[in-house]
Design an enzyme around this catalytic site. Sequence first.
Site, mmCIF file in Angstrom:
data_model
loop_
_atom_site.group_PDB
_atom_site.id
_atom_site.type_symbol
_atom_site.label_atom_id
_atom_site.label_comp_id
_atom_site.label_asym_id
_atom_site.label_seq_id
_atom_site.Cartn_x
_atom_site.Cartn_y
_atom_site.Cartn_z
ATOM 1 N N ASP A 32 28.492 -5.878 21.085
ATOM 2 C CA ASP A 32 26.862 -6.074 20.421
ATOM 3 C C ASP A 32 26.418 -7.016 21.737
ATOM 4 O OD1 ASP A 32 24.699 -5.353 19.047
ATOM 5 O OD2 ASP A 32 25.390 -6.977 17.648
ATOM 6 N N HIS A 49 23.156 -1.511 28.665
ATOM 7 C CA HIS A 49 24.606 -0.722 28.211
ATOM 8 C C HIS A 49 25.385 -0.529 29.665
ATOM 9 C CE1 HIS A 49 22.815 -0.099 24.482
ATOM 10 N NE2 HIS A 49 21.639 0.575 24.874
ATOM 11 N N LEU A 144 43.723 3.357 22.793
ATOM 12 C CA LEU A 144 42.409 2.801 23.044
ATOM 13 C C LEU A 144 41.471 3.967 22.093
ATOM 14 C CD1 LEU A 144 39.986 1.523 24.066
ATOM 15 C CD2 LEU A 144 39.985 2.978 26.118
HETATM 16 C C1 IPE Z 1 26.820 -2.075 15.673
HETATM 17 O O1 IPE Z 1 25.701 -2.584 16.443
HETATM 18 C C2 IPE Z 1 27.243 -0.744 16.602
HETATM 19 C C3 IPE Z 1 27.730 -0.926 17.770
HETATM 20 C C4 IPE Z 1 28.089 -2.105 18.341
HETATM 21 C C5 IPE Z 1 28.267 0.387 18.364
HETATM 22 P P1 IPE Z 1 24.223 -2.518 16.124
HETATM 23 O O2 IPE Z 1 23.642 -3.279 17.263
HETATM 24 O O3 IPE Z 1 23.920 -1.006 16.035
HETATM 25 O O4 IPE Z 1 24.208 -3.296 14.665
HETATM 26 P P2 IPE Z 1 23.145 -3.856 13.820
HETATM 27 O O5 IPE Z 1 21.804 -2.877 13.731
HETATM 28 O O6 IPE Z 1 22.903 -5.266 14.510
HETATM 29 O O7 IPE Z 1 23.587 -4.289 12.488
HETATM 30 C C1 IPE Z 2 25.511 -2.878 21.397
HETATM 31 O O1 IPE Z 2 24.393 -3.176 22.090
HETATM 32 C C2 IPE Z 2 25.761 -1.403 21.933
HETATM 33 C C3 IPE Z 2 25.081 -0.422 20.988
HETATM 34 C C4 IPE Z 2 25.043 -0.642 19.783
HETATM 35 C C5 IPE Z 2 25.431 1.051 21.194
HETATM 36 P P1 IPE Z 2 22.849 -3.506 21.226
HETATM 37 O O2 IPE Z 2 22.365 -2.122 21.973
HETATM 38 O O3 IPE Z 2 22.987 -3.219 19.935
HETATM 39 O O4 IPE Z 2 22.291 -4.515 21.875
HETATM 40 P P2 IPE Z 2 21.355 -5.591 21.014
HETATM 41 O O5 IPE Z 2 21.824 -6.001 19.621
HETATM 42 O O6 IPE Z 2 19.930 -4.925 20.860
HETATM 43 O O7 IPE Z 2 21.023 -6.743 21.670
HETATM 44 MG MG MG Z 3 23.074 -4.582 18.380
#
Ligand code: IPE
Ligand code: IPE
Ligand code: MG
Length: 244
Positions: A32, A49, A144
């Site tokens: 995250d 990303h 993995l």
């Molecule tokens: C969880 O992260 C999903 C992934 C890391 C793929 P999110 O960013 O989607 O989760 P929330 O919305 O903060 O709970």
């Molecule tokens: C995690 O990073 C990757 C995915 C959920 C695909 P985020 O895209 O959720 O990044 P934040 O939480 O918005 O910083």
């Molecule tokens: Mg996130």
Amino acid sequence: MSQSSGKDTPSRERSISLISSGRLRHIAFIMDGNGRWAAKRGLPRKVGHRYGAAAFKEIVRYCGDIGIKYVTVYAFSTENWGRPGDEVESIIKLLGDYMDECEKTASRDSLRMRFIGDLSAFGEAFVERAAKLEAATAHYSHGLNIALGYGGRDEIVRACRKLAERGEEITEEAIGANLDTAGIPDPDLIVRTAGEKRLSNFLMWQSAYSEFYFTDTLWPDMKPHDIDLAVEEFFGRKRRYGKV
Ligand code: IPE
Ligand code: IPE
Ligand code: MG
């Protein structure tokens, strides 16, 4: 070769020695903070990303190097379909690029690939590619697992539906054996980056007795040493499984 400065200083060597005990086989990552990493730099989320994908490759490789047998990463949740179309597209593009790379990477790093989640919304070609990759790497030693279109609730519902359709008895064993993770040991440790302290629908069934490690570090900033810190913390925990 880096040398640890003290006996209990987290380091690559110390991680290898702790993990050789066999008590930490499976680490799962909630990757995250890609969006926040980009926002901090005034960049579009998709750049976050891209750097997140680079961190993922480095971390997966490092986990294998220090003796972790299974790594699971949360790459795209069922809820992430609700993000803007161009962001979803950029993530799918990165996944496709990674699959392209995988033929080389998988043999170099002995990665046995498994996709967990509902891939159907990614399209038939994607599903086929994933299945091919799983088959081609089935003989490798390091699992993995990539969670894509994954939701813990969805996974449990799909497992129960399979049992019901076959008229089979619903038991804990039967549900476990029909989850996408069938045959994979439950995660010993779940790491979530970027300061959030929640599961966000990840491995809900499998995490019943997992240890959790939270770090404020944003996923694209994760480095091998951050894994050493998590490993050190894990080995300081007492896992009681409800016993005394
Ligand atoms: C969880 O992260 C999903 C992934 C890391 C793929 P999110 O960013 O989607 O989760 P929330 O919305 O903060 O709970
Ligand atoms: C995690 O990073 C990757 C995915 C959920 C695909 P985020 O895209 O959720 O990044 P934040 O939480 O918005 O910083
Ligand atoms: Mg996130």
